[in-house]
Design an enzyme around this catalytic site. Structure first.
Site, PDB file in Angstrom:
ATOM      1  CG  ASN A 210      -2.021  -0.874   1.358  1.00  0.00           C
ATOM      2  OD1 ASN A 210      -2.536  -0.932  -0.001  1.00  0.00           O
ATOM      3  ND2 ASN A 210      -2.460  -1.458   2.378  1.00  0.00           N
ATOM      4  CG  PHE A 324      -5.261   6.669  11.371  1.00  0.00           C
ATOM      5  CD1 PHE A 324      -5.023   6.272  12.714  1.00  0.00           C
ATOM      6  CD2 PHE A 324      -5.070   7.835  11.040  1.00  0.00           C
ATOM      7  CE1 PHE A 324      -4.831   7.293  13.499  1.00  0.00           C
ATOM      8  CE2 PHE A 324      -4.399   8.886  11.652  1.00  0.00           C
ATOM      9  CZ  PHE A 324      -4.323   8.657  12.987  1.00  0.00           C
ATOM     10  CE  LYS A 342     -11.214  -2.090  10.038  1.00  0.00           C
ATOM     11  NZ  LYS A 342     -10.004  -2.678   9.577  1.00  0.00           N
TER      12      LYS A 342
END
Ligand code: C5P
Length: 402
Positions: A210, A324, A342
C-alpha cells in the site's frame, strides 16, 4: 497541545568537541521559534567561537560572571530568570561533577545553581569517562536532584573509540526539548501502535503493498511519547528515523505485524492502528522469480490477511482502540461504517489524496457522537492534537495497565 514557539531557553555550552553540534542545535531551535540565550564556558570557547553562536541566536553571547553589560552585576541570576528551560549541550563529565557539588566558579555553573527553571543536560564525553563509577554516581545524584538528562547516545566518538557517551544529534535534542514542553497527558500509559505499509511477497522480487510513507504514524508515536507514554511502534518498511524515546519493532508482512501485535498488546492501555495493512496476500509465494509467458492475462490468487485492529478491539480486555481510514471517496459513510464494523470507539479518517506522503493532513474524527472535522495542519501538530483527543476519551481509572 503546547506550542513551543516563543519558549525561552538558555543554551549552555561546556568544553567538549561536540560543541560544534550545538551550532546546528541552536540553528534548529531558532528555526523552530525558540528564543535562545547562549552562555559559554571558557573551555567551550576553545572549541567554537562566540561569533557563530551570536549570529545563530541573534543575541549577545554571555561568557563572563563579571560581564559589565548586566547593570546590577547579577549576571548569574538575571540571565536565567526569564527562561523556561536551561539546556547544557554539550555537558562534560567535569561540568556534571561540578553541578553535583553545587560548585559555582563560572557563569554557567553559577546560573545552574541559582536557577528557578528546570535544567536538561546533554552529556558528551569519552565512553570510559561516561562509564566511570564517579560519573555514574554523579548521574544518579543529578537525576535525584531533578535534573533532566538527554542521552548520551552510542556510536563512534571523536577519539575514535566506540561506545556510549556521544552527545545526541541536534535533531534528537530538538525532539527532547520539544517533548519537555508538551503536557504529560499520557503519563504512565502504554501505547502500542502500527505504522507504515505492509509488504506481501509474490516472488523473491515482487510484492503487493500500500502507498504509505509512515509519516502520520511516526508523528503520532512521537506525540504519544512527548505526552509521557511508553510507546511501542510496530512498523512496516519506511525511510523514517525512529522518534526519540520510542521502541520500534520492524516487520514486513501483515502476518508479521499481527504476530508482533499479539506478543505485546496485553501491555497496552491504548492501541493505535495507523498502518496501511494489505488486506490480501498471495496465496502462494513463488520460490523463484515468476517468468513472463506469452499469455496476455495472468491470475494471481489472493487470500485475506488478518484484521489486526479488529482482533485487538475484540480482545476480552481490549485497550482503547483507535483506527485510521484513508478513503478515496465518501469519507463519512465509509469511515463511520468501518468504525462500527471494527467496533472501535474512535476512527480518524481522511481522503487519501490529502495525506499520502504529504507533510500535512486534514482529518475527521468519527466516534459514537458523530463526526468532527479538524483543521488542516502539519503532521506533528496534528498528531499532538490527536493525542489530546485520544487522552480526553480514555476511560477514567484505566491508568497504567501493566
Ligand atoms: O484497511 P482499512 O481501511 O480497513 O483500515 C482501517 C484501520 O484498520 C486502520 O487503522 C488499519 O491500520 C487497520 N487494519 C488492520 N488490519 C488490517 C486492515 C486494516 O489493523 N488487515
Amino acid at each position: 497541545m503546547t506550542t513551543t514557539a516563543g519558549k525561552r531557553l538558555l543554551l549552555g555550552l561546556t568544553g567538549g568537541v561536540a560543541a560544534y553540534k550545538s551550532a546546528e542545535l541552536l540553528r534548529s531551535l531558532t528555526k523552530a521559534g525558540y528564543d535562545v540565550r547562549v552562555v559559554m564556558t571558557q573551555a567551550a570557547m576553545q572549541f567554537i567561537g562566540t561569533a557563530t553562536m551570536q549570529a545563530l541566536s541573534g543575541q549577545p553571547v554571555w561568557t563572563d560572571l563579571w560581564d559589565p553589560r548586566v547593570a546590577n552585576g547579577m549576571a548569574h541570576i538575571d540571565l536565567s530568570r526569564d527562561r523556561d528551560l536551561i539546556v547544557v549541550a554539550p555537558a562534560t563529565a567535569d561540568f556534571m561533577a561540578k553541578l553535583v557539588h553545587g560548585r559555582a566558579d563560572d557563569l554557567l555553573s553559577t546560573l545552574l545553581l541559582a536557577r528557578e527553571c528546570p535544567a536538561m543536560l546533554a552529556p558528551a564525553m569519552n565512553r570510559q569517562m561516561w562509564e566511570h563509577p564517579a560519573t555514574q554516581r554523579n548521574v544518579q545524584t543529578l537525576l535525584s536532584d531533578g535534573v533532566l538528562l538527554a542521552g548520551p547516545g552510542a556510536g563512534e566518538q571523536a577519539c575514535g573509540e566506540i561506545g556510549l557517551g556521544r552527545m545526541l544529534e541536534p535533531e534528537i535534542l530538538l525532539e527532547e526539548i520539544d517533548a519537555f514542553f508538551q503536557p504529560k497527558i499520557l503519563q504512565g500509559r502504554h501505547v502500542v501502535m502500527t505504522a507504515g505499509p505492509t509488504v506481501e511477497p509474490i516472488d523473491p522480487v515482487r510484492a503487493i503493498t500500500n502507498a504509505s510513507s509512515g509519516k502520520m504514524g511516526y508523528a503520532l508515536a512521537r506525540a504519544a511519547r512527548e505526552a509521557g507514554a511508553q510507546v511501542l511502534l510496530i512498523s512496516g518498511p519506511t525511510a523514517l528515523p525512529t522518534p526519540s524515546g520510542v521502541q520500534r519493532i520492524d516487520v514486513r508482512t501483515a502476518q508479521d505485524m499481527f504476530d508482533a501485535v499479539k506478543r505485546v498488546v496485553n501491555t497496552a492501555d491504548i492501541f493505535i492502528g495507523v498502518a496501511a495493512v494489505a488486506d490480501y496476500r498471495a496465496q502462494t509465494i513463488a520460490q523463484q522469480k515468476i517468468k513472463k509467458t506469452t499469455a496476455s492475462e495472468r491470475t494471481l490468487l489472493l487470500e485475506e490477511n488478518p484484521d489486526i485492529l479488529a482482533y485487538v478491539a475484540g480482545l476480552p480486555q481490549a485497550p482503547f482502540c483507535v483506527g485510521f481510514a484513508a478513503e478515496s471517496e465518501q469519507l463519512s459513510q465509509h469511515a463511520s461504517e468501518k468504525r462500527r464494523r471494527k467496533n472501535i470507539p474512535l476512527l480518524i479518517g481522511n481522503l487519501a489524496e490529502q495525506a499520502l506522503g504529504a507533510d500535512d493532513n486534514a482529518v475527521t474524527l468519527f466516534d459514537e457522537a458523530g463526526e468532527h472535522p479538524l483543521p488542516r495542519a502539519s503532521k506533528l501538530p496534528l498528531a499532538r492534537t490527536l493525542i489530546a483527543q485520544i487522552a480526553a476519551r480514555l476511560p477514567r481509572g484505566s491508568q497504567g495497565k501493566k
